[in-house]
Design a protein around this motif. Structure first.
Motif, PDB file in Angstrom:
ATOM      1  N   GLY A   1       0.842  -1.194   0.000  1.00 22.09           N
ATOM      2  CA  GLY A   1       0.000   0.000   0.000  1.00 22.09           C
ATOM      3  C   GLY A   1       0.876   1.242   0.000  1.00 22.09           C
ATOM      4  O   GLY A   1       2.054   1.195   0.358  1.00 22.09           O
ATOM      5  N   VAL A   2       0.294   2.340  -0.422  1.00 23.73           N
ATOM      6  CA  VAL A   2       1.026   3.603  -0.460  1.00 23.73           C
ATOM      7  C   VAL A   2       0.131   4.725   0.035  1.00 23.73           C
ATOM      8  O   VAL A   2      -1.078   4.741  -0.210  1.00 23.73           O
ATOM      9  CB  VAL A   2       1.579   3.894  -1.878  1.00 23.73           C
ATOM     10  N   SER A   3       0.729   5.629   0.749  1.00 27.93           N
ATOM     11  CA  SER A   3       0.052   6.827   1.219  1.00 27.93           C
ATOM     12  C   SER A   3       1.074   7.953   1.191  1.00 27.93           C
ATOM     13  O   SER A   3       2.250   7.717   0.903  1.00 27.93           O
ATOM     14  CB  SER A   3      -0.481   6.617   2.646  1.00 27.93           C
ATOM     15  N   TRP A   4       0.643   9.169   1.477  1.00 29.50           N
ATOM     16  CA  TRP A   4       1.572  10.293   1.502  1.00 29.50           C
ATOM     17  C   TRP A   4       1.029  11.351   2.446  1.00 29.50           C
ATOM     18  O   TRP A   4      -0.136  11.336   2.831  1.00 29.50           O
ATOM     19  CB  TRP A   4       1.801  10.853   0.104  1.00 29.50           C
ATOM     20  N   ARG A   5       1.892  12.269   2.807  1.00 28.65           N
ATOM     21  CA  ARG A   5       1.475  13.404   3.627  1.00 28.65           C
ATOM     22  C   ARG A   5       2.392  14.583   3.346  1.00 28.65           C
ATOM     23  O   ARG A   5       3.540  14.419   2.924  1.00 28.65           O
ATOM     24  CB  ARG A   5       1.494  13.058   5.107  1.00 28.65           C
TER      25      ARG A   5
END
Length: 91
Positions: free
Chosen positions: A6-10
């Motif tokens: 999975g990938v997320s960002w901030r």
């Protein structure tokens, strides 16, 4: 496979200070399967393969052979394989 990570960002700091983001990769398997750790240990291979996929594709900006998938459909119009290949060339 691509669906095991999975990938997320901030945003980091103020957006007005420049587009600084942090990308977060995580195993989707409950308890973790070690895929992210394996990717980290082989990061040069991961970025090289990613660059090759983006460079060799013949689509205009992005397609399901290079960048698009169901999970990122909200961003399809923003995806650009040429820009990503250029970014990976600088990394």
């Amino acid at each position: 496979t691509a669906y095991d990570i999975g990938v997320s960002w901030r945003w980091l700091g103020q957006k007005s200070a420049g587009p600084r983001t942090e990308i977060i990769l995580y195993d989707l398997t409950p308890g973790g399967a070690g895929f992210v750790e394996e990717a980290l240990n082989n990061w040069a291979d991961v970025t090289s393969a990613s660059k090759t996929i983006c460079e060799k594709c013949t689509c205009v900006a992005a397609c399901y052979d290079c960048l698009k998938n169901y999970s990122n459909q909200a961003y399809h119009e923003k995806l650009n394989r040429i820009g990503i290949a250029e970014f990976l060339s600088r990394s």
